[in-house]
Enzyme design. Structure first.
Site, PDB file in Angstrom:
ATOM      1  N   ASP A  66       0.852  -1.189   0.000  1.00 19.08           N
ATOM      2  CA  ASP A  66       0.000   0.000   0.000  1.00 19.08           C
ATOM      3  C   ASP A  66       0.886   1.237   0.000  1.00 19.08           C
ATOM      4  O   ASP A  66       2.054   1.207   0.424  1.00 19.08           O
ATOM      5  CB  ASP A  66      -0.946   0.009   1.189  1.00 19.08           C
ATOM      6  CG  ASP A  66      -0.234   0.008   2.536  1.00 19.08           C
ATOM      7  OD1 ASP A  66       0.787  -0.694   2.661  1.00 19.08           O
ATOM      8  OD2 ASP A  66      -0.694   0.699   3.460  1.00 19.08           O
ATOM      9  N   GLU A  93      -0.178  -1.174   5.722  1.00 19.10           N
ATOM     10  CA  GLU A  93       0.910  -0.718   6.591  1.00 19.10           C
ATOM     11  C   GLU A  93       0.851   0.781   6.804  1.00 19.10           C
ATOM     12  O   GLU A  93       1.117   1.271   7.908  1.00 19.10           O
ATOM     13  CB  GLU A  93       2.264  -1.123   5.999  1.00 19.10           C
ATOM     14  CG  GLU A  93       3.453  -0.894   6.905  1.00 19.10           C
ATOM     15  CD  GLU A  93       4.069   0.506   6.810  1.00 19.10           C
ATOM     16  OE1 GLU A  93       4.941   0.822   7.641  1.00 19.10           O
ATOM     17  OE2 GLU A  93       3.681   1.276   5.902  1.00 19.10           O
TER      18      GLU A  93
END
Length: 460
Positions: free
Chosen positions: A82, A148
């Site tokens: 991400d 994350e």
């Protein structure tokens, strides 16, 4: 342990540089902010299958995992897939998702932070299989982890608790500017809520303005970050934890990691209208924690600020919880607390990466010309400034972690993000060598030098 031909490993990694570059640019082309990683997961899964991984799967949270080898023990290489958003598009000189490349650079959102690490790890696993360099009894697990940026390490809480996967050690591919990193500060997300009483804006004295109360508290939070530690100072600054007087057990580790910090990152309010006094105000505080600080001590520091005490029961100080659904719809609720950790430099998994770097590239950080301004003169073995998934892997569960990844910390979350082509092959080669130099029999006790205490929450 097999005899390694380091020149052959470097040649194999360089031969894959164009493929790694193409793979990274493909990942960059799929916008993948936290909780929206589905398209990049499909991209990574397809690449792993093309390269002949023995098993490729996507778990319930949406983490993509590829396995090479058939052993019972696991060495994992982790990279989060991400990214943050692009912010103000006017600050970019190129399309953040189309990106660009030249002879040294790859541009695009996620290049350094941190899809480049996934490219290197994926091709390192391919090299290990092709060169018969998967250590006997092991399998290599490459993880493209999700969310994350939203909640560091929550993805690994899911992998550990729900998937039931417990690697022997983990290499993080977060950017390290050519260094090998063995720890970093922890962090937590603190919320401060203040109550007020609304009234008509034409007669503000009839109400109790929550924003004015919060203004006093914000000034105290700034002082907590900026002040020194002199005893005459009403609000003693966070730098105090570097002093053995205030942190006798852990000041040396705190000096390695750097002092803690705090900053107001968000502000919220409620008011009946623009013609009224605000009846509530809240702020978020991003708190970075060094060795010797606990989640309780950080909350108490805020609760003991003069302005917080002044407003008494009208103020609530708490820790955030995280419960945002993943791209698959799965919710894994956890506390927004991310423990500090340091590994011993002598630990076998750290030593494996250091020895691999020395055998392949020498004892100094290397990189292309455009990267060396941030690398020359820095120690090879060091620590991150920011936080990573290792807050769960090592900080929460004690699974040894060590970091080596392509790109630069300074590129993370910045406009015009770039990473370095040379780093992709450097990292791939090092991963291959390091897992083959890892010798668990060298372990003497716990690999951990410091881990922060955990909360009492039974997070499953």
């Amino acid at each position: 342990m097999k005899e390694l031909d380091y020149d052959k490993i470097k040649e194999a990694a360089k031969a894959y540089n164009a493929d790694m570059t193409a793979f990274l640019r493909a990942m960059i082309s799929h916008p993948s902010e936290s909780c929206e990683e589905g398209d990049v997961v499909a991209c990574i899964k397809a690449e792993m299958e093309k390269l002949g991984f023995d098993e490729v799967k996507v778990d319930g949270l949406g983490n993509v995992m590829g396995f090479m080898g058939t052993g019972d023990k696991i060495i994992a290489i982790d990279g989060h897939i991400d990214t943050v958003g692009i912010g103000n598009r006017d600050n970019w000189d190129f399309d953040p998702y189309k990106g660009f490349e030249d002879d040294q650079l790859i541009g695009g959102r996620g290049g350094s932070d941190q899809e480049g690490g996934v490219a290197s790890a994926t091709y390192a696993a391919k090299m290990m299989k092709d060169m018969d360099l998967i250590p006997e009894g092991y399998k290599i697990m490459v993880v493209g982890s999700v969310q994350e940026e939203d909640c560091d390490g929550m993805c690994w809480q899911y992998i550990y608790n729900v998937d039931g996967i417990k690697p022997e050690f983990v290499i993080s591919t977060e950017p390290t500017d050519g260094g090998i990193y063995r720890g970093h500060r922890g962090r937590m997300e603190i919320r401060v809520d203040v109550k007020g009483v609304s009234c008509h804006g034409s007669a503000p004295e009839r109400g109790d303005n929550a924003i004015y109360k919060m203004a006093d508290i914000i000034n105290d939070v700034r002082a907590l970050n900026n002040n020194g530690a002199d005893e005459s100072t009403e609000i003693r600054g966070l730098v105090k934890m570097l002093d053995p007087k205030y942190n006798p057990e852990h000041y040396e580790d705190a000096r390695f990691l750097g002092r803690g910090t705090c900053t107001v990152s968000q502000i919220f309010y409620t008011s009946p209208s623009r013609c009224a006094v605000a009846d509530s105000c809240a702020i978020s505080i991003d708190r970075r924690m060094t060795a010797g600080e606990t989640y309780e001590s950080c909350l108490e520091e805020v609760r003991n600020l003069p302005a917080v005490k002044k407003y008494g029961d009208d103020v609530k100080v708490s820790m955030y919880m995280y419960d945002r659904p993943s791209w698959t719809g799965e919710v894994y609720e956890t506390e927004a607390y991310f423990p500090t950790w340091i590994n011993k430099e002598s630990a076998p998994h750290v030593k494996a990466l250091v020895d691999a770097h020395k055998a392949l590239f020498g004892d100094k950080r290397i990189g292309c010309e455009k990267s060396m301004d941030k690398r020359e003169g820095r120690p090879l073995c060091d620590k991150w400034t920011f936080s990573t998934n290792c807050v769960s892997i090592q900080g929460r569960y004690g699974i040894p972690c060590v970091g080596f990844g392509p790109g630069a910390e300074s590129q993370a979350h910045a406009p015009n993000e770039v990473t370095y082509k040379q780093d992709l092959s450097t990292c791939a080669a090092l991963y291959v060598a390091a897992v083959n130099l890892y010798d668990p029999s060298q372990a003497t006790g716990d690999a951990t030098e410091f881990r922060a205490s955990l909360t009492g929450n039974d997070i499953k």
